[in-house]
Each structure stands twice: as C-alpha cells, then as structure tokens.
Design a protein around this motif. Structure first.
Motif, mmCIF file in Angstrom:
data_model
loop_
_atom_site.group_PDB
_atom_site.id
_atom_site.type_symbol
_atom_site.label_atom_id
_atom_site.label_comp_id
_atom_site.label_asym_id
_atom_site.label_seq_id
_atom_site.Cartn_x
_atom_site.Cartn_y
_atom_site.Cartn_z
ATOM 1 N N SER A 155 0.808 -1.213 0.000
ATOM 2 C CA SER A 155 0.000 0.000 0.000
ATOM 3 C C SER A 155 0.844 1.268 0.000
ATOM 4 O O SER A 155 0.318 2.360 0.107
ATOM 5 C CB SER A 155 -0.932 0.014 1.209
ATOM 6 O OG SER A 155 -0.153 0.062 2.393
ATOM 7 N N ASP A 156 2.168 1.117 -0.118
ATOM 8 C CA ASP A 156 3.068 2.274 -0.103
ATOM 9 C C ASP A 156 2.954 3.032 -1.419
ATOM 10 O O ASP A 156 3.392 2.569 -2.456
ATOM 11 C CB ASP A 156 4.511 1.817 0.123
ATOM 12 C CG ASP A 156 5.469 2.975 0.286
ATOM 13 O OD1 ASP A 156 4.994 4.106 0.529
ATOM 14 O OD2 ASP A 156 6.685 2.757 0.164
ATOM 15 N N THR A 157 2.347 4.210 -1.368
ATOM 16 C CA THR A 157 2.172 5.018 -2.578
ATOM 17 C C THR A 157 2.903 6.345 -2.461
ATOM 18 O O THR A 157 2.548 7.306 -3.127
ATOM 19 C CB THR A 157 0.674 5.282 -2.826
ATOM 20 O OG1 THR A 157 0.136 5.947 -1.676
ATOM 21 C CG2 THR A 157 -0.074 3.990 -3.096
ATOM 22 N N THR A 158 3.927 6.408 -1.604
ATOM 23 C CA THR A 158 4.628 7.668 -1.404
ATOM 24 C C THR A 158 5.582 7.980 -2.538
ATOM 25 O O THR A 158 5.995 9.111 -2.703
ATOM 26 C CB THR A 158 5.415 7.649 -0.082
ATOM 27 O OG1 THR A 158 6.330 6.551 -0.115
ATOM 28 C CG2 THR A 158 4.482 7.514 1.102
ATOM 29 N N GLN A 159 5.928 6.990 -3.350
ATOM 30 C CA GLN A 159 6.847 7.248 -4.451
ATOM 31 C C GLN A 159 6.079 7.859 -5.610
ATOM 32 O O GLN A 159 5.042 7.363 -6.023
ATOM 33 C CB GLN A 159 7.530 5.961 -4.895
ATOM 34 C CG GLN A 159 8.475 5.408 -3.855
ATOM 35 C CD GLN A 159 9.148 4.132 -4.336
ATOM 36 O OE1 GLN A 159 8.782 3.590 -5.350
ATOM 37 N NE2 GLN A 159 10.128 3.690 -3.582
ATOM 38 N N ALA A 160 6.631 8.947 -6.142
ATOM 39 C CA ALA A 160 5.996 9.627 -7.260
ATOM 40 C C ALA A 160 6.292 8.865 -8.551
ATOM 41 O O ALA A 160 7.282 8.152 -8.656
ATOM 42 C CB ALA A 160 6.514 11.047 -7.364
ATOM 43 N N ALA A 161 5.437 9.042 -9.515
ATOM 44 C CA ALA A 161 5.662 8.432 -10.819
ATOM 45 C C ALA A 161 6.902 9.047 -11.446
ATOM 46 O O ALA A 161 7.204 10.223 -11.219
ATOM 47 C CB ALA A 161 4.446 8.675 -11.704
ATOM 48 N N PRO A 162 7.659 8.277 -12.215
ATOM 49 C CA PRO A 162 8.868 8.829 -12.828
ATOM 50 C C PRO A 162 8.528 9.984 -13.763
ATOM 51 O O PRO A 162 7.521 9.961 -14.467
ATOM 52 C CB PRO A 162 9.459 7.655 -13.599
ATOM 53 C CG PRO A 162 8.521 6.517 -13.458
ATOM 54 C CD PRO A 162 7.434 6.906 -12.537
ATOM 55 N N GLN A 163 9.348 10.998 -13.730
ATOM 56 C CA GLN A 163 9.118 12.170 -14.566
ATOM 57 C C GLN A 163 9.662 11.928 -15.966
ATOM 58 O O GLN A 163 10.679 11.270 -16.151
ATOM 59 C CB GLN A 163 9.812 13.394 -13.975
ATOM 60 C CG GLN A 163 9.199 13.888 -12.703
ATOM 61 C CD GLN A 163 9.883 15.161 -12.227
ATOM 62 O OE1 GLN A 163 11.050 15.371 -12.480
ATOM 63 N NE2 GLN A 163 9.135 16.000 -11.546
ATOM 64 N N LYS A 198 11.134 17.084 -16.463
ATOM 65 C CA LYS A 198 12.359 17.451 -15.763
ATOM 66 C C LYS A 198 12.919 18.762 -16.307
ATOM 67 O O LYS A 198 13.366 19.624 -15.550
ATOM 68 C CB LYS A 198 13.404 16.348 -15.912
ATOM 69 C CG LYS A 198 13.079 15.101 -15.127
ATOM 70 C CD LYS A 198 14.136 14.034 -15.345
ATOM 71 C CE LYS A 198 13.783 12.749 -14.632
ATOM 72 N NZ LYS A 198 14.773 11.700 -14.866
ATOM 73 N N LYS A 199 12.870 18.919 -17.629
ATOM 74 C CA LYS A 199 13.370 20.151 -18.248
ATOM 75 C C LYS A 199 12.535 21.351 -17.810
ATOM 76 O O LYS A 199 13.071 22.409 -17.481
ATOM 77 C CB LYS A 199 13.340 20.010 -19.771
ATOM 78 C CG LYS A 199 13.924 21.188 -20.503
ATOM 79 C CD LYS A 199 13.952 20.962 -21.997
ATOM 80 C CE LYS A 199 14.551 22.150 -22.710
ATOM 81 N NZ LYS A 199 14.604 21.942 -24.165
ATOM 82 N N ALA A 200 11.221 21.169 -17.756
ATOM 83 C CA ALA A 200 10.340 22.259 -17.322
ATOM 84 C C ALA A 200 10.595 22.611 -15.862
ATOM 85 O O ALA A 200 10.597 23.796 -15.498
ATOM 86 C CB ALA A 200 8.885 21.862 -17.527
ATOM 87 N N ALA A 201 10.839 21.600 -15.033
ATOM 88 C CA ALA A 201 11.111 21.857 -13.612
ATOM 89 C C ALA A 201 12.432 22.609 -13.448
ATOM 90 O O ALA A 201 12.530 23.530 -12.627
ATOM 91 C CB ALA A 201 11.149 20.547 -12.843
ATOM 92 N N ARG A 202 13.459 22.222 -14.209
ATOM 93 C CA ARG A 202 14.742 22.937 -14.140
ATOM 94 C C ARG A 202 14.590 24.373 -14.609
ATOM 95 O O ARG A 202 15.144 25.300 -14.006
ATOM 96 C CB ARG A 202 15.796 22.219 -14.997
ATOM 97 C CG ARG A 202 16.332 20.950 -14.390
ATOM 98 C CD ARG A 202 17.556 20.447 -15.135
ATOM 99 N NE ARG A 202 17.378 20.353 -16.575
ATOM 100 C CZ ARG A 202 16.987 19.255 -17.231
ATOM 101 N NH1 ARG A 202 16.709 18.164 -16.559
ATOM 102 N NH2 ARG A 202 16.874 19.271 -18.548
ATOM 103 N N LYS A 203 13.826 24.569 -15.680
ATOM 104 C CA LYS A 203 13.618 25.911 -16.215
ATOM 105 C C LYS A 203 12.879 26.792 -15.203
ATOM 106 O O LYS A 203 13.222 27.958 -15.005
ATOM 107 C CB LYS A 203 12.826 25.816 -17.521
ATOM 108 C CG LYS A 203 12.751 27.094 -18.299
ATOM 109 C CD LYS A 203 12.101 26.873 -19.650
ATOM 110 C CE LYS A 203 12.070 28.151 -20.439
ATOM 111 N NZ LYS A 203 11.469 27.963 -21.766
#
Length: 97
Positions: free
Chosen positions: A32-40, A45-50
């Motif tokens: 039931s561990d759902t704390t891991q986010a889906a891979p980006q 990732k580029k948008a997050a860095r920008k």
C-alpha cells in the motif's frame, strides 16, 4: 602494511571493502506504499529545471535591487551584506541560517 594485522592490503581487498560499504540497504515495502511519485519524463524534468532557474534569477534580481552585489568579492562582509539585502527585499533566508 596494515597496522592492525601486520599484513599488506591488496587492491582486491580494498575494492571488496568499498563495495560492501557502498552496497545499498534494502527495505521491505508495503504493497500500500504510494509515497513514491511516478517517474518524470524528460520534458517534465526540463520544465522543472527551467522553472527553478527562473525563480532563482528572479530572487537574484530582487537582491541586486536591494543593494546586494555578488561580484563585489568582499568576504569579510559577505554574510551580512546578503542578509541585509534579503531583509530589505523581503526574501526569506532559507538554508543560509
């Protein structure tokens, strides 16, 4: 010579010791561990860095407008100059404390 055993350490012994020390520790995971986010995706990732870069650049512009000059290499007054500019610009000091 190894001071504890009086024997010479070989390269393979050192590599083996390093490999054991660097081995990841595994943990049992609950189904039931759902704390891991889906891979980006690459685009996300580029948008997050920008976005992060734009935020830092905006913060730097506010600090410079408040009187901070990062090019003025005065190490004696560095932390106080930055903190004064942060107070004047209304920017939180974050991890600098």
């Amino acid at each position: 010579m190894n001071a504890l055993t009086g024997k010479k350490l070989t390269v393979s012994m050192i590599v083996a010791a390093f490999a054991l020390a660097a081995a990841p520790v595994s943990h049992a995971q609950d189904a039931s561990d759902t704390t891991q986010a889906a891979p980006q995706t690459k685009a996300q990732k580029k948008a997050a860095r920008k976005e992060a870069r734009a935020k830092k650049n905006a913060e730097l512009k506010k600090l410079e407008a408040a009187g901070y000059n990062p090019a003025r290499r005065d190490d004696a007054s560095y932390p106080q100059d930055l903190q004064n500019a942060q107070k004047k610009a209304g920017i939180g000091q974050g991890a600098s404390q």
